[in-house]
Motif scaffolding. Structure first.
Motif, short mmCIF file in Angstrom:
data_model
loop_
_atom_site.label_atom_id
_atom_site.label_comp_id
_atom_site.label_asym_id
_atom_site.label_seq_id
_atom_site.Cartn_x
_atom_site.Cartn_y
_atom_site.Cartn_z
N LEU A 296 0.83 -1.21 0.00
CA LEU A 296 0.00 0.00 0.00
C LEU A 296 0.86 1.26 0.00
CD1 LEU A 296 -2.81 -0.98 2.53
CD2 LEU A 296 -3.15 -0.37 0.13
N LEU A 297 1.94 1.24 0.79
CA LEU A 297 2.82 2.41 0.86
C LEU A 297 3.50 2.65 -0.48
CD1 LEU A 297 3.94 4.56 2.82
CD2 LEU A 297 5.87 3.02 3.24
N CYS A 298 3.99 1.57 -1.09
CA CYS A 298 4.65 1.70 -2.39
C CYS A 298 3.67 2.17 -3.46
CB CYS A 298 5.27 0.37 -2.79
SG CYS A 298 6.21 0.45 -4.33
N LYS A 299 2.45 1.62 -3.42
CA LYS A 299 1.44 2.04 -4.39
C LYS A 299 1.13 3.52 -4.24
CE LYS A 299 -3.26 1.10 -6.02
NZ LYS A 299 -4.51 0.34 -5.81
N GLY A 300 1.02 3.98 -2.98
CA GLY A 300 0.76 5.39 -2.74
C GLY A 300 1.87 6.27 -3.28
N LYS A 301 3.13 5.87 -3.07
CA LYS A 301 4.27 6.65 -3.54
C LYS A 301 4.31 6.69 -5.07
CE LYS A 301 7.43 4.50 -1.07
NZ LYS A 301 8.76 4.15 -0.50
N VAL A 302 3.99 5.55 -5.70
CA VAL A 302 3.98 5.50 -7.17
C VAL A 302 2.89 6.40 -7.73
CG1 VAL A 302 3.53 4.03 -9.17
CG2 VAL A 302 5.03 3.22 -7.35
N LEU A 303 1.70 6.33 -7.13
CA LEU A 303 0.58 7.17 -7.59
C LEU A 303 0.91 8.65 -7.38
CD1 LEU A 303 -2.40 5.05 -6.22
CD2 LEU A 303 -1.87 5.47 -8.63
N LEU A 304 1.62 8.95 -6.31
CA LEU A 304 2.03 10.33 -6.05
C LEU A 304 3.01 10.80 -7.12
CD1 LEU A 304 1.64 12.64 -4.04
CD2 LEU A 304 3.51 11.69 -2.68
N SER A 305 3.93 9.92 -7.51
CA SER A 305 4.89 10.25 -8.58
C SER A 305 4.17 10.46 -9.91
CB SER A 305 5.93 9.13 -8.72
OG SER A 305 6.70 9.00 -7.56
N LEU A 306 3.03 9.79 -10.09
CA LEU A 306 2.24 9.94 -11.32
C LEU A 306 1.22 11.06 -11.21
CD1 LEU A 306 1.63 6.13 -12.06
CD2 LEU A 306 3.09 7.69 -13.36
N ASN A 307 1.29 11.81 -10.08
CA ASN A 307 0.41 12.97 -9.85
C ASN A 307 -1.07 12.59 -9.73
OD1 ASN A 307 2.68 14.84 -10.15
ND2 ASN A 307 2.55 14.32 -12.32
N ARG A 308 -1.33 11.36 -9.29
CA ARG A 308 -2.71 10.92 -9.05
C ARG A 308 -2.98 11.05 -7.55
NH1 ARG A 308 -2.56 5.48 -12.92
NH2 ARG A 308 -1.67 6.55 -14.74
N TYR A 309 -3.24 12.29 -7.15
CA TYR A 309 -3.22 12.64 -5.74
C TYR A 309 -4.34 11.98 -4.92
CZ TYR A 309 -0.45 16.13 -8.15
OH TYR A 309 0.46 16.74 -8.97
N SER A 310 -5.56 11.95 -5.45
CA SER A 310 -6.69 11.37 -4.71
C SER A 310 -6.47 9.89 -4.43
CB SER A 310 -8.00 11.57 -5.48
OG SER A 310 -8.27 12.94 -5.65
N MET A 311 -6.04 9.15 -5.45
CA MET A 311 -5.81 7.72 -5.29
C MET A 311 -4.64 7.45 -4.34
SD MET A 311 -6.29 6.68 -9.31
CE MET A 311 -5.99 4.93 -9.07
N ALA A 312 -3.60 8.28 -4.43
CA ALA A 312 -2.45 8.14 -3.52
C ALA A 312 -2.88 8.39 -2.08
CB ALA A 312 -1.35 9.11 -3.92
N LEU A 313 -3.74 9.40 -1.90
CA LEU A 313 -4.22 9.73 -0.56
C LEU A 313 -4.97 8.55 0.06
CD1 LEU A 313 -4.12 12.29 1.22
CD2 LEU A 313 -6.36 12.91 0.32
N ASP A 314 -5.78 7.87 -0.74
CA ASP A 314 -6.52 6.70 -0.24
C ASP A 314 -5.56 5.60 0.22
OD1 ASP A 314 -8.92 7.92 -0.77
OD2 ASP A 314 -9.18 6.98 -2.74
N CYS A 315 -4.47 5.39 -0.53
CA CYS A 315 -3.50 4.36 -0.16
C CYS A 315 -2.82 4.69 1.17
CB CYS A 315 -2.44 4.22 -1.25
SG CYS A 315 -3.02 3.41 -2.74
N PHE A 316 -2.40 5.96 1.33
CA PHE A 316 -1.72 6.35 2.57
C PHE A 316 -2.65 6.26 3.77
CE2 PHE A 316 1.00 8.96 -0.46
CZ PHE A 316 2.03 8.04 -0.46
N LYS A 317 -3.91 6.62 3.56
CA LYS A 317 -4.88 6.52 4.66
C LYS A 317 -5.06 5.06 5.08
CE LYS A 317 -7.66 10.65 3.64
NZ LYS A 317 -8.96 11.15 3.13
#
Length: 527
Positions: free
Chosen positions: A104-125
């Motif tokens: 989940l943490l890695c997925k959030g970081k990858v989504l953040l690098s891809l500028n998909r902020y909402s989806m990254a936020l869900d992963c970190f939560k």
């Protein structure tokens, strides 16, 4: 021991060796070899899972190992910027264990690098509970705050570079969200497609913030070496673009929408939403990479950082840089441009340099436009096009007599006299409004020398317009330019004059910094 048991034991030993080797490579940050070893381990693990369907204990053990291997390989792939494959690995890990912390943490970081902020936020939560028990809460909270900040920037366009500028650009470049403001792609009367304002926009307002697909930078030390250095940089830049394309079909598709400099009228107008990071795309049928086509696209659309309508902030000042920014590539040239760009690291921030009306095309100058028409025509031909903007049409349409007088003014030795004659002729020719600003911009050299010389101002100051009115008319027609600061500074240093310069500076630098940072930039450039 049976043959089957011996084979199982041999396989388990090999898997243990691979796991140890992969972990070592991960710690040493040898990402490519790490991916290879983990891939070998994943294949063996999946084979053993198929054979262990009736042994629930062994099956559970193998699934845990596989889940961890997927999440670790995802981390290595993300470090190689192979984000799409990293996401696939994260999803495979989460199929096995839906709340797996590392995945989940890695997925959030990858989504953040891809500028998909909402989806990254869900992963970190989703990692918060595990982070609290494992002692990673501070790290996760850091990602959450970063995600919220970038999401807010992306939604509102509220960027602030004040602290970074006042600190002298020290430390890392600011992390900037992808932002698409009140603009859309439409057919352009200038050339092919262009970027257009969807509402009235005030001077200095951001319309676009985007990160480069790839950049290449270097120092050009001398005239005789610069061409060779630029060729090497260009080759490196092409290789970087090619690598990005090979790793991401979406990037390939984005680049494929750009012009190759031919058949402009027949090009499809893409939906601006296509270039928003969080826009989902099911599949991209781009086919194989045609490097001939890609090279043509790069030749037409690549931007240099030292462009006339660009300012470079931070550590990449003083170097020659080239890059590809997709959405910015749709912005056409005009000799009466209304936008400028600021380079911050690998990001560009495009803002309007004068007030823009809804439906007006966003344009900036590819070359110096504070020069006469004939000079602009000469430069535009080296760029491979003939400018046909309203300003060029107006100046081209002047009568032969007027053109002759303009040439005489351009060649005149007494610039004060040239300015006086220009102003008098504009009255005689009934030139008003924007057209007056056009001609003042075209003869800016004479105006700037006159207003900047005490001797000439004593002689001509009462016979020519006030400098403030001349500067305002130039800004209203061709946008803000830092060279306009100089004449304002030389003609007054009071509070009112300072405020006027700061207002003009918003058109050059944009409204994404506080007044003290704007003053700091003015001091760097013209004091």
């Amino acid at each position: 021991m049976t043959d089957e048991e011996q084979q199982l034991e041999t396989t388990e030993e090999l898997m243990q060796q691979l796991r140890s080797k992969a972990t070592e490579l991960l710690l040493r940050e040898e990402w490519e070899q790490c991916v290879q070893v983990y891939s070998h381990f994943v294949n063996l693990c999946q084979q053993q899972i198929v054979k262990s369907t009736h042994d629930l204990t062994q099956l559970s053990k193998l699934n845990k190992s596989l889940c961890l291997a997927f999440s670790n390989r995802a981390e290595a792939r993300s470090r190689l910027r192979d984000f799409n494959e990293a996401l696939v690995d994260c999803e495979e890990a989460l199929k096995i264990e839906g709340t797996h912390f590392k995945a989940l943490l890695c997925k959030g970081k990858v989504l953040l690098s891809l500028n998909r902020y909402s989806m990254a936020l869900d992963c970190f939560k989703a990692t918060l509970v595990e982070a609290h028990t494992s002692g990673n809460l501070e790290s996760v909270h850091g990602f959450l705050e970063k995600c919220k900040r970038l999401q807010y920037q992306s939604r509102t366009g509220a960027f602030d570079l004040t602290d970074w500028i006042l600190n002298g650009f020290h430390g890392k470049f600011p992390e900037l969200a992808e932002y698409i403001g009140p603009v859309k792609i439409m057919k352009s009367e200038i050339s092919g497609r262009g970027l257009f304002a969807t509402k009235n926009i005030d001077i200095g307002t951001l319309v676009l913030v985007t990160k480069a697909i790839a950049t290449e930078r270097g120092i050009l030390s001398s005239e005789d070496k610069s061409e060779k250095v630029q060729l090497v940089m260009w080759k490196n830049f092409i290789d970087k673009v090619k690598e990005c394309i090979s790793k991401c079909q979406r990037t390939h598709h984005w680049i494929s929408t750009l012009s190759r400099g031919a058949n402009e009228d027949g090009l499809e107008v893409p939906d601006t939403c296509l270039f928003k990071p969080e826009t989902e795309g099911s599949s991209y049928s781009t086919g194989q990479v045609d490097m001939g086509r890609i090279l043509s696209i790069l030749d037409v659309n690549s931007l240099v950082e030292d462009g006339v309508s660009a300012k470079v902030l931070g550590k990449n000042r003083g170097v020659y840089g080239v890059g590809l920014w997709i959405l910015a590539s749709f912005i056409n040239h005009s000799c009466s441009g209304n936008a400028r760009r600021i380079h911050v690291g690998d990001n560009i921030m495009v803002h309007v340099s004068r007030n823009v009306k809804a439906g007006e095309e966003i344009t900036y100058a590819y070359f110096d436009t504070l020069v006469p028409l004939e000079k602009r025509k000469e430069i535009s031909q080296t760029w491979g096009f003939n400018c046909n903007c309203n300003r060029c049409k107006f100046e081209e349409g002047m009568s032969s007599k007027s053109k002759q007088e303009l040439r005489e003014i351009e060649m005149g030795m007494d610039v004060g006299s040239a300015v006086y004659r220009m102003e008098e002729n504009m009255k005689r020719w009934m030139v008003r409004g924007k057209e007056r600003g056009y001609l003042r911009a075209s003869n800016w050299k004479a105006y700037s020398e006159t207003y900047g010389t005490e001797r000439l101002m004593k002689r001509w100051g009462r016979r020519i317009p006030a400098v403030e009115g001349v500067v305002d008319s130039v800004v209203e027609t061709v946008g803000s330019d830092e060279r306009l600061f100089e004449v304002l500074k030389k003609n007054g240093s009071g509070v009112e004059e300072t405020e006027r310069r700061l207002k003009l500076a918003k058109g050059v630098y944009g409204k994404f910094m506080k007044k003290q940072a704007l003053k700091s930039l003015l001091e760097m450039d013209i004091c």
